[in-house]
Structure formats: C-alpha cells, structure tokens
Design an enzyme around this catalytic site. Structure first.
Site, mmCIF file in Angstrom:
data_model
loop_
_atom_site.group_PDB
_atom_site.id
_atom_site.type_symbol
_atom_site.label_atom_id
_atom_site.label_comp_id
_atom_site.label_asym_id
_atom_site.label_seq_id
_atom_site.Cartn_x
_atom_site.Cartn_y
_atom_site.Cartn_z
ATOM 1 N N ASP A 243 23.493 -0.851 21.233
ATOM 2 C CA ASP A 243 24.164 0.269 20.564
ATOM 3 C C ASP A 243 25.662 0.046 20.414
ATOM 4 O O ASP A 243 26.462 0.398 21.292
ATOM 5 C CB ASP A 243 23.905 1.580 21.309
ATOM 6 C CG ASP A 243 24.157 2.787 20.416
ATOM 7 O OD1 ASP A 243 24.911 2.642 19.441
ATOM 8 O OD2 ASP A 243 23.613 3.866 20.694
ATOM 9 N N ASP B 106 30.838 4.153 24.071
ATOM 10 C CA ASP B 106 29.756 5.040 24.492
ATOM 11 C C ASP B 106 29.083 4.447 25.725
ATOM 12 O O ASP B 106 28.279 3.521 25.612
ATOM 13 C CB ASP B 106 28.735 5.208 23.362
ATOM 14 C CG ASP B 106 27.626 6.185 23.732
ATOM 15 O OD1 ASP B 106 27.636 6.689 24.878
ATOM 16 O OD2 ASP B 106 26.755 6.438 22.879
ATOM 17 N N MET C 195 17.262 -5.925 14.427
ATOM 18 C CA MET C 195 17.857 -6.888 15.359
ATOM 19 C C MET C 195 16.760 -7.526 16.198
ATOM 20 O O MET C 195 15.623 -7.034 16.233
ATOM 21 C CB MET C 195 18.871 -6.181 16.259
ATOM 22 C CG MET C 195 18.247 -5.221 17.255
ATOM 23 S SD MET C 195 19.383 -3.985 17.937
ATOM 24 C CE MET C 195 18.974 -2.580 16.872
#
Length: 461
Positions: free
Chosen positions: A318, A299, A256
């Site tokens: 993430d 998360d 990324m």
C-alpha cells in the site's frame, strides 16, 4: 479455481455472502446513507436526552451521541460507505492513538478491523469497465473472494495466462468522486459529537485529508510510488516490495506480484531476538524515509506490513499514501533529535518552535509543563539501551501535561500540515512496536542514520 484452459466464470463459483455488501456508488446513494446515519443518530440523541432529563442527569452532545445504539449506527454506516468516510475514521484512529476518548477509540478500532467486500456482480462491473467485457480471458483463474478488503478497495488473487501469480487491488465504485463530500460529512459528524472543537481552524486539515485521499485513489500513481520504493530498497536486505504489472494497472485497478506473508503482528510470537531485530529494521526504514529517501509512506496501518517467518523479511504494501517529505520538516526533526541526543532541553525547545511543532505562546504560558514533557522525551530517547515499546508508563505523564495545556484555548493551533503526515508515520510505528512489545536501541539507529546523511536543501519557493 479452474484448470489452465478454462476461463474464470464468477457465475459458476460459490459465493460467501456473509460479508458481501454493495458499495453506494452514486452521489445520491451516498448522501442518502449519510442522511439515514444523521437521522438515526439524531433520533438516538433525542431519546437519550429525554431519558437523562427524566432522571435528572446532565446533558452534553458527546454523551448523547455516544450511546450504544449510536455507536453501532456510526460504525455500521461508515463501514458500509467505505471510501473516504471509512478512511477518515481509520486515519483519526491511528493518528490520535492513546489520546482519543475511549468511546470514539472503540468506534474507530472497529472501522480498522471491519471491512465488507463488493458482491460478485458489482466487482464484475468494475472489472468490465476497466478491462473490457472479455477481461476473464487474461487469466487462468481469478478468485472473486478478496484476500483483503479495506476502505478504498479490495484485493484479489489471480493467475495470468503466462503463469504469473498476481494481487489485484480493485477500487470500490464511486469512491474517487465522493472524496470531498465524504470528508465534509464525516467532519460534520465529528463536530456534532464535539470531537472537532470549533476554535480550531479545520479547513487546512480537511483540505490536506482530501488531497491525500485523492492521491490514494489514483492507483497508477500508487504503482509508480511502489516502483520507486523497489528501487530505493533494492540493495537493502530484509524488505520485499511487490513488482508492478503495468499492463493490467489502471486508474482504479492496481496489479502487482503476489507476495506471501502473514500478519505483522505474528512477529510478536517470535523469539525476542528475532522480533527486536526485525522491528529495528522498520525503525531504520522510517528514519531513512525522513532523512535519506526524501519520500515517506505515511500510512502506518498494521495491514500494510506482512511478515515472512522463513526469512524474517517484511513485505511492504500500500503505497498510495506516499508523499515527499518537506526538507524543512526533515531538517526540523534532525535538529530536535540532535539536541535530544545531546540532552540539551533548551535546544530541543528552540528547534521544536522553529519547526512549527509548537507555538511560542505555549512555552511562554506553560513553561513548567513544556519542560517536563521535554525532559520525559529526552530521558526516554537518549539512553544507550533498548527502548521498551511495550512499557508505555511515560504516555500517561505526557497525556496529563498535554491535556492541561490543551485546556488553554489561546494555545490552540495546527502545526504545519506536512508535519502531521510525518508524525502520523512515527506515532503509528511506535504503536506497532507497543503491540509487538519490541525492544530496540533507538539512539544507535538514529545516530547511525543522522551520521550517514546531511541536512536537505530547502525546497524551491
């Protein structure tokens, strides 16, 4: 790092071996590590038990397992294993927040902050298996020292031949294949320590943990979720989502765009006005995930957020823990919040039971305690004023009432699994607010998002 015409060569780069530690990749190696952990803990328990008997002290499994030596063994071995073993510790730490025993909190806090990384040779083996033996030719440079290391993988900075600066997340070898056995083994340790009461049905929780960890280990899936968030936040200023490099992404490698930023905890050093405005944006994002997006990144680990001082932007990282929000869960939260904002305690209780957050028997057997808890929450959330996340005086009050109810084993039951993931994000965000000592008018944000959205249609059977 090298000039534009050279090929990265790990063998010629100096290494920092102080935090390098090979990940046990094979099933036998991981079982052996767990075996050594159990053996070491058992030996520590025997020694501590003998000491207590000799001194006339009482004995219970929790006291025996939480000796300083065993705490060190647990932390060290779970950190060494990484993967699902370490991730379970991190998940439990964030989920339970203020309600964990102090000793276990210390173990899990260390797992959140401590992460070794793969030796260069093991890293090279992973990259060769995914990109082929000539993988270096795709880069001007590839830094073998990770810029971040976590439970499932580590992140490296690299520059492609086209001049694109990337963040490359590389999964630890053997992690995906060991998820089920790691979760089972960690749960066994928790049961031995008395942190997983046998009266509760743990199978549902373990199955959900395994499913989520398998999803997080699929980096192509995570790349798709990252792109989804880029689309949903394209017109929302103040957020940055990395751009996927599909050509280099594999099942265990996620490529990324590299996005600059500092730890989100640095936001706490800003002026109160800047701090509160930026954190309010995070609160609004959580409410939009729940009531607007229909998908949530569940998360809330602090490392998943970065902060840009120059612009005040938040970099989101993430997306492996992204999952659809069950419409029934979203609508249950909507009813509870609406009743809470109206100050209607009876409707809050009704909505809480209907959504499965509380079993009816709890309210039947402990009405006074339940009503006190609801009153505390209503009084905190419905005030048309900034909520002080740093002032957690009400937490001990909730803990006291909740602990008293928890002593009644007849009331023990898991809420619907889907609610646990949402509550994890909500409570984790609140913990971040407490760390930053942010003050945000939650009522106005919730009212705004509820007014701009409608109840979601029920999911197809």
């Amino acid at each position: 790092m090298s000039d534009d015409d050279s090929i990265p060569d790990f063998d010629r780069l100096p290494e920092d071996r102080s935090r390098q530690r090979a990940v046990p990749a094979g099933r036998i190696a991981r079982l052996g590590t767990f075996g050594r952990l159990v053996g070491g803990v058992a030996g520590g328990m025997v020694a501590e038990g003998a000491r207590r008997l000799a001194s006339g002290e009482g004995i219970n499994p929790r006291d025996l397992i939480l000796t300083p030596g065993n705490v060190q063994r647990l932390t060290d071995r779970l950190s060494h294993l990484r993967g699902a073993a370490m991730k379970m510790g991190q998940m439990i730490s964030l989920d339970a927040g203020d309600f964990l025993p102090e000793e276990l909190s210390k173990i899990l806090a260390t797992l959140r902050d401590q992460a070794n990384f793969m030796p260069t040779k093991q890293l090279d083996q992973v990259l060769r298996s995914e990109w082929g033996p000539d993988w270096r030719k795709q880069f001007r440079w590839f830094n073998p020292r990770p810029i971040a290391a976590a439970s499932i993988g580590q992140v490296h900075k690299a520059l492609t031949r086209d001049g694109e600066e990337l963040a490359i997340k590389v999964q630890y070898p053997g992690v995906a294949k060991s998820i089920d056995s790691d979760v089972d083994n960690v749960m066994t340790l928790l049961k031995i320590a008395g942190f997983a009461p046998p009266e509760l049905e743990m199978d549902k929780l373990m199955a959900a943990a395994k499913q989520q960890l398998h999803e997080e280990a699929d980096y192509q899936r995570e790349g798709a979720q990252m792109e989804l968030y880029r689309t949903k936040l394209a017109d929302t200023p103040g957020f940055v989502v990395p751009r996927l490099h599909a050509g280099l992404t594999r099942g265990s490698i996620l490529a990324m765009s590299f996005e600059e930023g500092v730890s989100i905890e640095e936001l706490g050093k800003e002026s109160p006005e800047r701090r509160d405005a930026v954190f309010a944006r995070l609160i609004r994002l959580v409410t939009r995930e729940l009531f607007d997006f229909g998908v949530m990144q569940t998360d809330p680990n602090f490392a998943n957020f970065r902060y840009r001082r120059e612009t005040g932007e938040i970099v989101l990282l993430d997306f492996g823990a992204c999952r659809p929000v069950d419409p029934a869960v979203a609508n249950g939260y909507r009813k509870m919040l609406q009743a809470g904002l109206e100050g209607n305690a009876a409707d809050v209780l009704k909505a809480t039971i209907e959504a499965g957050f509380m079993m009816p028997i709890v309210a039947e057997k402990h009405p006074d305690r339940v009503n006190r808890m609801i009153d505390i929450v209503i009084n905190e959330m419905r005030a048309d004023a900034p909520f002080d996340f740093g002032d957690r005086a009400f937490i001990p009050l909730l803990r006291e009432e909740g602990y008293a109810i928890a002593q009644d084993k007849d009331t023990w039951a898991f809420p619907p699994i889907e609610t646990l993931f949402v509550q994890r994000k909500v409570s984790g965000t609140a913990l971040l607010g407490a760390r930053l000592k942010a003050k945000v008018n939650i009522r106005r944000i919730v009212e705004e998002v509820l007014a701009s959205t409608t109840p979601r249609p029920a999911a197809a059977a």
